[in-house]
Scaffold this active site. Sequence first.
Site, mmCIF file in Angstrom:
data_model
loop_
_atom_site.group_PDB
_atom_site.id
_atom_site.type_symbol
_atom_site.label_atom_id
_atom_site.label_comp_id
_atom_site.label_asym_id
_atom_site.label_seq_id
_atom_site.Cartn_x
_atom_site.Cartn_y
_atom_site.Cartn_z
ATOM 1 N N GLY A 161 0.816 -1.210 0.000
ATOM 2 C CA GLY A 161 0.000 0.000 0.000
ATOM 3 C C GLY A 161 0.849 1.259 0.000
ATOM 4 N NE ARG A 177 -4.153 7.326 -2.667
ATOM 5 C CZ ARG A 177 -4.577 6.409 -3.538
ATOM 6 N NH1 ARG A 177 -4.816 5.174 -3.113
ATOM 7 N NH2 ARG A 177 -4.778 6.685 -4.797
ATOM 8 C CG ASN A 213 -6.850 -8.066 -3.522
ATOM 9 O OD1 ASN A 213 -6.593 -8.017 -2.317
ATOM 10 N ND2 ASN A 213 -8.081 -7.966 -3.981
ATOM 11 C CB VAL A 214 -2.400 -7.725 0.419
ATOM 12 C CG1 VAL A 214 -1.265 -6.878 -0.135
ATOM 13 C CG2 VAL A 214 -3.509 -6.854 1.007
ATOM 14 C CG ASN A 267 0.858 1.222 4.876
ATOM 15 O OD1 ASN A 267 0.590 1.847 5.897
ATOM 16 N ND2 ASN A 267 0.535 1.664 3.661
ATOM 17 C CE1 TYR A 311 -8.476 0.775 9.326
ATOM 18 C CE2 TYR A 311 -8.635 1.830 11.481
ATOM 19 C CZ TYR A 311 -7.924 1.580 10.315
ATOM 20 O OH TYR A 311 -6.676 2.116 10.146
ATOM 21 C CB ALA A 341 -13.056 -6.387 14.273
ATOM 22 C CE LYS A 390 -5.555 -1.171 10.270
ATOM 23 N NZ LYS A 390 -4.396 -1.504 9.406
ATOM 24 C CB ILE A 394 -1.732 10.115 10.666
ATOM 25 C CG1 ILE A 394 -1.286 9.156 11.772
ATOM 26 C CG2 ILE A 394 -0.556 10.537 9.801
ATOM 27 C CD1 ILE A 394 -0.318 9.748 12.780
#
Length: 244
Positions: free
Chosen positions: A9, A12, A60-61, A87, A152, A154, A156, A185
């Site tokens: 990723g 950007r 695509n990971v 990332n 999100y 869950a 992380k 950020i």
Amino acid sequence: MNKNVLVTGASRGIGKAIAICFAKNGYDVIVHYNGSQQAALDTLEQVKQYSSNSTLVQGNVSRQEDVQQMFKVIKETYGKLDVLINNSGITKDNLCLRMSEQDFMDVMEVNCKGTFLCSKEASKLMIRKKSGCMINMASVVGLCGNVGQTNYAASKAAVIGFTKSLAKELGLRHIRVNAIAPGFIQTQMTDQLSEEVKKQMLSQIPLQEFGTVEDIAQCALFLASENAKYITGQVIQVNGGMLM
């Protein structure tokens, strides 16, 4: 021979900043992207100003065949991998009551399964030389939760548990595995927030300012360095004191 790093990723935001930071510090950088080819090429162009032996990989990971092909290219090009930065990540925010099963699973597939697949393939290369470093991008949300981000959070939180478990599995092979948990950020996303929302977010941060993508990149660079050779299985919070 220079050390190399795969940054998933990297087209950007945080991934791009990490790629450029590592290039400036002598790493050959493998810039990964999925769909944003032009953005990834822009990142690679900046990276090559500092590291001419850097390259691009696409995939695509969350798809095993894509990840295996990515690592085949890495093995053929470099013969090794010194550092992996997991990332890649997505968000599909909504209240739990309104969230579709597909939106929940899409976030889990990229954020959690993608980290697993890339780490599995990286392990094969690192175990061969009995050294290496993996850094997984978690989030403050994975530690404290957030309204509208059950999927999100869950994903992380899962990355954090995965990091600690993998660190135990790979420690005997001298492979370190850590996670970074960024707070708020400053990115294109936060730039679009209203001043009222920004003020409310800043009120939660003792340092009274948003972090930068460079703050995260510098933390990743430290964790990959010999200065962090006795650090593994840790979650480093970079959040201005938002969560202590």
